[in-house]
Scaffold this motif. Structure first.
Motif, PDB file in Angstrom:
ATOM      1  N   LEU A   1       0.828  -1.209   0.000  1.00 23.00           N
ATOM      2  CA  LEU A   1       0.000   0.000   0.000  1.00 23.00           C
ATOM      3  C   LEU A   1       0.865   1.262   0.000  1.00 23.00           C
ATOM      4  CD1 LEU A   1      -2.830  -1.019   2.505  1.00 23.00           C
ATOM      5  CD2 LEU A   1      -3.003  -0.796   0.018  1.00 23.00           C
ATOM      6  N   VAL A   2       1.951   1.256   0.782  1.00 21.32           N
ATOM      7  CA  VAL A   2       2.854   2.408   0.812  1.00 21.32           C
ATOM      8  C   VAL A   2       3.520   2.590  -0.549  1.00 21.32           C
ATOM      9  CG1 VAL A   2       4.966   3.332   1.838  1.00 21.32           C
ATOM     10  CG2 VAL A   2       3.256   2.229   3.294  1.00 21.32           C
ATOM     11  N   ILE A   3       3.987   1.481  -1.137  1.00 17.07           N
ATOM     12  CA  ILE A   3       4.621   1.540  -2.461  1.00 17.07           C
ATOM     13  C   ILE A   3       3.644   2.072  -3.503  1.00 17.07           C
ATOM     14  CG2 ILE A   3       5.542   0.108  -4.326  1.00 17.07           C
ATOM     15  CD1 ILE A   3       6.785  -1.682  -2.156  1.00 17.07           C
ATOM     16  N   THR A   4       2.401   1.574  -3.462  1.00 14.95           N
ATOM     17  CA  THR A   4       1.391   1.997  -4.434  1.00 14.95           C
ATOM     18  C   THR A   4       1.071   3.480  -4.298  1.00 14.95           C
ATOM     19  OG1 THR A   4       0.412  -0.218  -4.419  1.00 14.95           O
ATOM     20  CG2 THR A   4      -0.950   1.579  -5.262  1.00 14.95           C
ATOM     21  N   ALA A   5       0.912   3.950  -3.044  1.00 14.15           N
ATOM     22  CA  ALA A   5       0.601   5.368  -2.816  1.00 14.15           C
ATOM     23  C   ALA A   5       1.732   6.256  -3.326  1.00 14.15           C
ATOM     24  CB  ALA A   5       0.346   5.613  -1.334  1.00 14.15           C
ATOM     25  N   THR A   6       2.975   5.843  -3.074  1.00 14.71           N
ATOM     26  CA  THR A   6       4.128   6.620  -3.541  1.00 14.71           C
ATOM     27  C   THR A   6       4.192   6.657  -5.060  1.00 14.71           C
ATOM     28  OG1 THR A   6       5.367   5.963  -1.560  1.00 14.71           O
ATOM     29  CG2 THR A   6       6.638   6.848  -3.412  1.00 14.71           C
ATOM     30  N   TRP A   7       4.030   5.492  -5.673  1.00 15.51           N
ATOM     31  CA  TRP A   7       4.096   5.387  -7.140  1.00 15.51           C
ATOM     32  C   TRP A   7       3.008   6.238  -7.805  1.00 15.51           C
ATOM     33  CZ3 TRP A   7       7.280   2.227 -10.336  1.00 15.51           C
ATOM     34  CH2 TRP A   7       6.888   2.155 -11.678  1.00 15.51           C
TER      35      TRP A   7
ATOM     36  N   THR B   1       8.304   7.229 -15.669  1.00 14.61           N
ATOM     37  CA  THR B   1       8.160   5.948 -14.986  1.00 14.61           C
ATOM     38  C   THR B   1       9.364   5.673 -14.091  1.00 14.61           C
ATOM     39  OG1 THR B   1       6.918   5.115 -16.887  1.00 14.61           O
ATOM     40  CG2 THR B   1       7.714   3.490 -15.312  1.00 14.61           C
ATOM     41  N   LEU B   2      10.553   5.973 -14.584  1.00 14.19           N
ATOM     42  CA  LEU B   2      11.757   5.804 -13.769  1.00 14.19           C
ATOM     43  C   LEU B   2      11.737   6.735 -12.554  1.00 14.19           C
ATOM     44  CD1 LEU B   2      14.624   5.477 -16.419  1.00 14.19           C
ATOM     45  CD2 LEU B   2      13.590   3.667 -15.031  1.00 14.19           C
ATOM     46  N   LEU B   3      11.182   7.929 -12.724  1.00 18.58           N
ATOM     47  CA  LEU B   3      11.075   8.868 -11.607  1.00 18.58           C
ATOM     48  C   LEU B   3      10.196   8.293 -10.497  1.00 18.58           C
ATOM     49  CD1 LEU B   3      11.717  11.732 -10.542  1.00 18.58           C
ATOM     50  CD2 LEU B   3       9.635  12.524 -11.684  1.00 18.58           C
ATOM     51  N   ALA B   4       9.085   7.660 -10.882  1.00 20.41           N
ATOM     52  CA  ALA B   4       8.229   7.025  -9.888  1.00 20.41           C
ATOM     53  C   ALA B   4       8.961   5.881  -9.190  1.00 20.41           C
ATOM     54  CB  ALA B   4       6.950   6.518 -10.551  1.00 20.41           C
ATOM     55  N   ALA B   5       9.743   5.107  -9.956  1.00 23.19           N
ATOM     56  CA  ALA B   5      10.511   4.002  -9.368  1.00 23.19           C
ATOM     57  C   ALA B   5      11.546   4.516  -8.377  1.00 23.19           C
ATOM     58  CB  ALA B   5      11.184   3.200 -10.475  1.00 23.19           C
ATOM     59  N   CYS B   6      12.227   5.608  -8.720  1.00 22.05           N
ATOM     60  CA  CYS B   6      13.209   6.198  -7.809  1.00 22.05           C
ATOM     61  C   CYS B   6      12.542   6.688  -6.525  1.00 22.05           C
ATOM     62  CB  CYS B   6      13.939   7.344  -8.495  1.00 22.05           C
ATOM     63  SG  CYS B   6      15.043   6.819  -9.826  1.00 22.05           S
ATOM     64  N   GLY B   7      11.334   7.232  -6.658  1.00 23.42           N
ATOM     65  CA  GLY B   7      10.609   7.669  -5.472  1.00 23.42           C
ATOM     66  C   GLY B   7      10.318   6.524  -4.526  1.00 23.42           C
ATOM     67  N   VAL B   8       9.929   5.374  -5.086  1.00 23.37           N
ATOM     68  CA  VAL B   8       9.672   4.187  -4.258  1.00 23.37           C
ATOM     69  C   VAL B   8      10.951   3.756  -3.535  1.00 23.37           C
ATOM     70  CG1 VAL B   8       9.075   1.738  -4.335  1.00 23.37           C
ATOM     71  CG2 VAL B   8       7.734   3.389  -5.648  1.00 23.37           C
ATOM     72  N   LEU B   9      12.073   3.753  -4.242  1.00 20.00           N
ATOM     73  CA  LEU B   9      13.350   3.357  -3.633  1.00 20.00           C
ATOM     74  C   LEU B   9      13.761   4.333  -2.532  1.00 20.00           C
ATOM     75  CD1 LEU B   9      15.382   2.270  -6.797  1.00 20.00           C
ATOM     76  CD2 LEU B   9      14.220   0.809  -5.135  1.00 20.00           C
ATOM     77  N   LEU B  10      13.531   5.631  -2.743  1.00 13.89           N
ATOM     78  CA  LEU B  10      13.885   6.617  -1.720  1.00 13.89           C
ATOM     79  C   LEU B  10      13.034   6.457  -0.468  1.00 13.89           C
ATOM     80  CD1 LEU B  10      14.422   9.835  -3.897  1.00 13.89           C
ATOM     81  CD2 LEU B  10      16.151   8.507  -2.681  1.00 13.89           C
TER      82      LEU B  10
ATOM     83  N   PHE C   1      11.822   3.634   0.603  1.00 12.93           N
ATOM     84  CA  PHE C   1      12.358   2.456   1.292  1.00 12.93           C
ATOM     85  C   PHE C   1      13.638   2.803   2.047  1.00 12.93           C
ATOM     86  CE2 PHE C   1      15.337  -1.098   1.384  1.00 12.93           C
ATOM     87  CZ  PHE C   1      14.594  -2.045   2.072  1.00 12.93           C
ATOM     88  N   ILE C   2      14.523   3.573   1.408  1.00 10.98           N
ATOM     89  CA  ILE C   2      15.771   3.946   2.067  1.00 10.98           C
ATOM     90  C   ILE C   2      15.484   4.793   3.306  1.00 10.98           C
ATOM     91  CG2 ILE C   2      17.885   5.293   1.805  1.00 10.98           C
ATOM     92  CD1 ILE C   2      17.898   4.465  -1.149  1.00 10.98           C
ATOM     93  N   GLY C   3      14.570   5.760   3.177  1.00 15.01           N
ATOM     94  CA  GLY C   3      14.212   6.597   4.326  1.00 15.01           C
ATOM     95  C   GLY C   3      13.585   5.804   5.455  1.00 15.01           C
ATOM     96  N   HIS C   4      12.726   4.868   5.102  1.00 15.45           N
ATOM     97  CA  HIS C   4      12.087   4.019   6.113  1.00 15.45           C
ATOM     98  C   HIS C   4      13.125   3.146   6.827  1.00 15.45           C
ATOM     99  CE1 HIS C   4       9.937   0.390   7.531  1.00 15.45           C
ATOM    100  NE2 HIS C   4       8.964   1.244   7.813  1.00 15.45           N
ATOM    101  N   SER C   5      14.037   2.586   6.078  1.00 12.86           N
ATOM    102  CA  SER C   5      15.064   1.730   6.669  1.00 12.86           C
ATOM    103  C   SER C   5      15.975   2.519   7.601  1.00 12.86           C
ATOM    104  CB  SER C   5      15.899   1.080   5.553  1.00 12.86           C
ATOM    105  OG  SER C   5      15.075   0.337   4.687  1.00 12.86           O
ATOM    106  N   TRP C   6      16.327   3.751   7.182  1.00 12.74           N
ATOM    107  CA  TRP C   6      17.181   4.585   8.022  1.00 12.74           C
ATOM    108  C   TRP C   6      16.466   4.999   9.302  1.00 12.74           C
ATOM    109  CZ3 TRP C   6      16.424   9.779   9.378  1.00 12.74           C
ATOM    110  CH2 TRP C   6      17.487  10.366  10.072  1.00 12.74           C
ATOM    111  N   MET C   7      15.184   5.340   9.180  1.00  8.85           N
ATOM    112  CA  MET C   7      14.434   5.809  10.339  1.00  8.85           C
ATOM    113  C   MET C   7      14.292   4.720  11.395  1.00  8.85           C
ATOM    114  SD  MET C   7      10.588   7.449  10.452  1.00  8.85           S
ATOM    115  CE  MET C   7      11.097   8.744   9.326  1.00  8.85           C
ATOM    116  N   TYR C   8      14.018   3.489  10.931  1.00  8.97           N
ATOM    117  CA  TYR C   8      13.776   2.394  11.870  1.00  8.97           C
ATOM    118  C   TYR C   8      15.000   1.492  12.046  1.00  8.97           C
ATOM    119  CZ  TYR C   8       8.913   3.791  11.700  1.00  8.97           C
ATOM    120  OH  TYR C   8       7.753   4.511  11.802  1.00  8.97           O
TER     121      TYR C   8
END
Length: 430
Positions: free
Chosen positions: A27-33, A61-70, A72-79
């Motif tokens: 759901l988070v990935i879909t909302a971001t994309w 499309t690549l911009l949306a993919a980069c947003g999803v990756l960012l 994930f990176i932010g979530h991983s760093w935060m937690y």
């Protein structure tokens, strides 16, 4: 959304051996994309299809993919997720790879389907046919309609509708003397052909109503126009306005303060600017903006804005492009002078000419004016009588079809325009 669902579960199946279905992470990935795709204009039909059209869509499309990756990176760093690097290489990279491939293929297929436009035959009198021809001539190459326009004076020789070709027919104001034509149209309807009024065709295909096609009798009898004072729709819209404006005012206060400070620092002049505009039923209202023009810019009277208008300050260009200059009007929404969504209020001095030159112009006063509207998200900023006529056609569509859902859609489109800094900039003269 379907491409993301399949991509996520294919990756999950490959890595963990089972089909996950919907999950919080998906759901988070879909909302971001979806958010990045919408704001970048990936879901909108381009005005032109040049040789770089496919490349620009792929980049979006690549911009949306980069947003999803960012995210994930932010979530991983935060937690502080310990195995974030493994998940990134082993799960997220394959996931966005699948998503980019599936989404690009899906968009190509949707584009091909959208290019197969419905065939229409439009039957009307000479004056209405000339209006429709002009409206179609104003459209971009990517939105040209597959239409045959038939004048009733020449209908006996030209009007032939082969059965079974999936044609639809739009019928304008026919004279009662056209009994033969009316009989033939009735037979076509008996055979299952779609026949709609010409104004309904305008709403379906153009998403606007040319004012020249409207007759006073139609206005009296027409359905829609449901935003009447005291009605349920009116009260729901007012609740939406108050809650939305209050929330936006709280969120945007830092931007409002920063914008005001920049206005003052540039020339030490007044921060705010007040104008008299026409409100509900044409009553005068005062609206406030952050000043975007030099002091005494209208010493010679009201004027249309123009490309590279010398009266606009350097800070003012930024404020207009991002529409930060409009934020003080949120207070006018709360006190009831404006709505969040509705026709933009015009200056009474300018409206005197517009009411004389454009038929049914005052209909736009039947509803409370707004910060943004259907005309603002569908048509570039206008600075001429012809632009005002085009915007009125969109306002008429909104008045006839107004609803909370349409208001929400306009709100989303406004956010996309603001995020792309596509604010109040007049289009170049033709």
């Amino acid at each position: 959304m379907g491409s993301l669902y399949i991509s996520y579960n294919l990756t999950y199946l490959r890595r963990l051996g089972e089909w996950e279905g919907w999950s919080q992470g998906l759901l988070v990935i879909t909302a971001t994309w979806l958010s990045i795709s919408y704001l970048s204009g990936r879901y909108s039909l381009a005005e032109t299809k040049g040789k770089n059209y496919g490349l620009s869509r792929f980049v979006e499309t690549l911009l949306a993919a980069c947003g999803v990756l960012l995210v994930f990176i932010g979530h991983s760093w935060m937690y502080q997720i310990v195995d974030a690097e493994t998940r990134f290489r082993g799960f997220m990279i394959p996931l966005v790879g699948y998503a980019v491939a599936f989404s690009s293929l899906g968009q190509m297929g949707a584009l091909k389907l959208s290019s197969k436009r419905k065939k229409w035959i439009l039957v009307s009198n000479e004056s209405e046919c000339s209006v429709i021809k002009r409206e179609l001539g104003n459209e971009s190459l990517t939105t040209k309609r597959n239409c045959l326009i038939c004048n009733t004076d020449q209908i006996g020789e030209r009007f032939r509708v082969p059965s079974g070709e999936g044609l639809s027919i739009g019928v304008g104001n026919l004279q009662t003397s056209d009994q033969e034509l009316i009989t033939r149209l009735l037979r076509l309807r008996e055979n299952g052909e779609q026949i709609v009024p010409l104004l309904s065709w305008c709403e379906q295909e153009l998403q606007r109503i040319p004012p020249e096609l409207i007759q006073a009798k139609w206005l009296i009898q027409a359905e829609g126009f449901g935003l009447r004072p005291g009605s349920l729709n009116w009260r729901v819209k007012r609740l939406y306005d108050v809650c939305g404006a209050a929330a936006l005012l709280i969120i945007s206060t830092p931007l409002l303060i920063l914008g005001g400070l920049l206005v003052w620092l540039e020339d030490r002049g007044p921060v705010f600017y007040c104008q008299i505009r026409s409100g509900l039923y044409g009553r005068p209202i005062s609206i406030w903006k952050l000043r975007s023009m030099r002091v005494n810019a209208e010493a010679l009277g009201a004027q249309w804005a123009s490309q590279r208008d010398p009266r606009i300050t350097n800070v003012g260009r930024i404020l207009r492009a991002t529409r930060i200059d409009e934020l003080p009007q949120l207070i006018s929404v709360i006190n009831g002078d404006l709505s969040l969504i509705g026709p933009r209020p015009e200056r009474p001095e300018i409206e005197q000419d517009l009411e004389r030159l454009i038929p049914h112009y005052r209909i736009r006063h039947w509803i409370r004016p707004g910060l943004s509207g259907w005309a603002q998200v569908c048509y570039p900023y206008g600075a001429s009588v012809e632009d005002s006529r085009m915007k009125l056609s969109y306002d008429l569509y909104y008045l006839r079809n107004s609803s909370l859902f349409l208001d929400f859609l306009i709100t989303l489109k406004t956010i996309r325009l603001v995020s792309g800094a596509k604010g109040a900039s007049p289009k170049a003269p033709q």
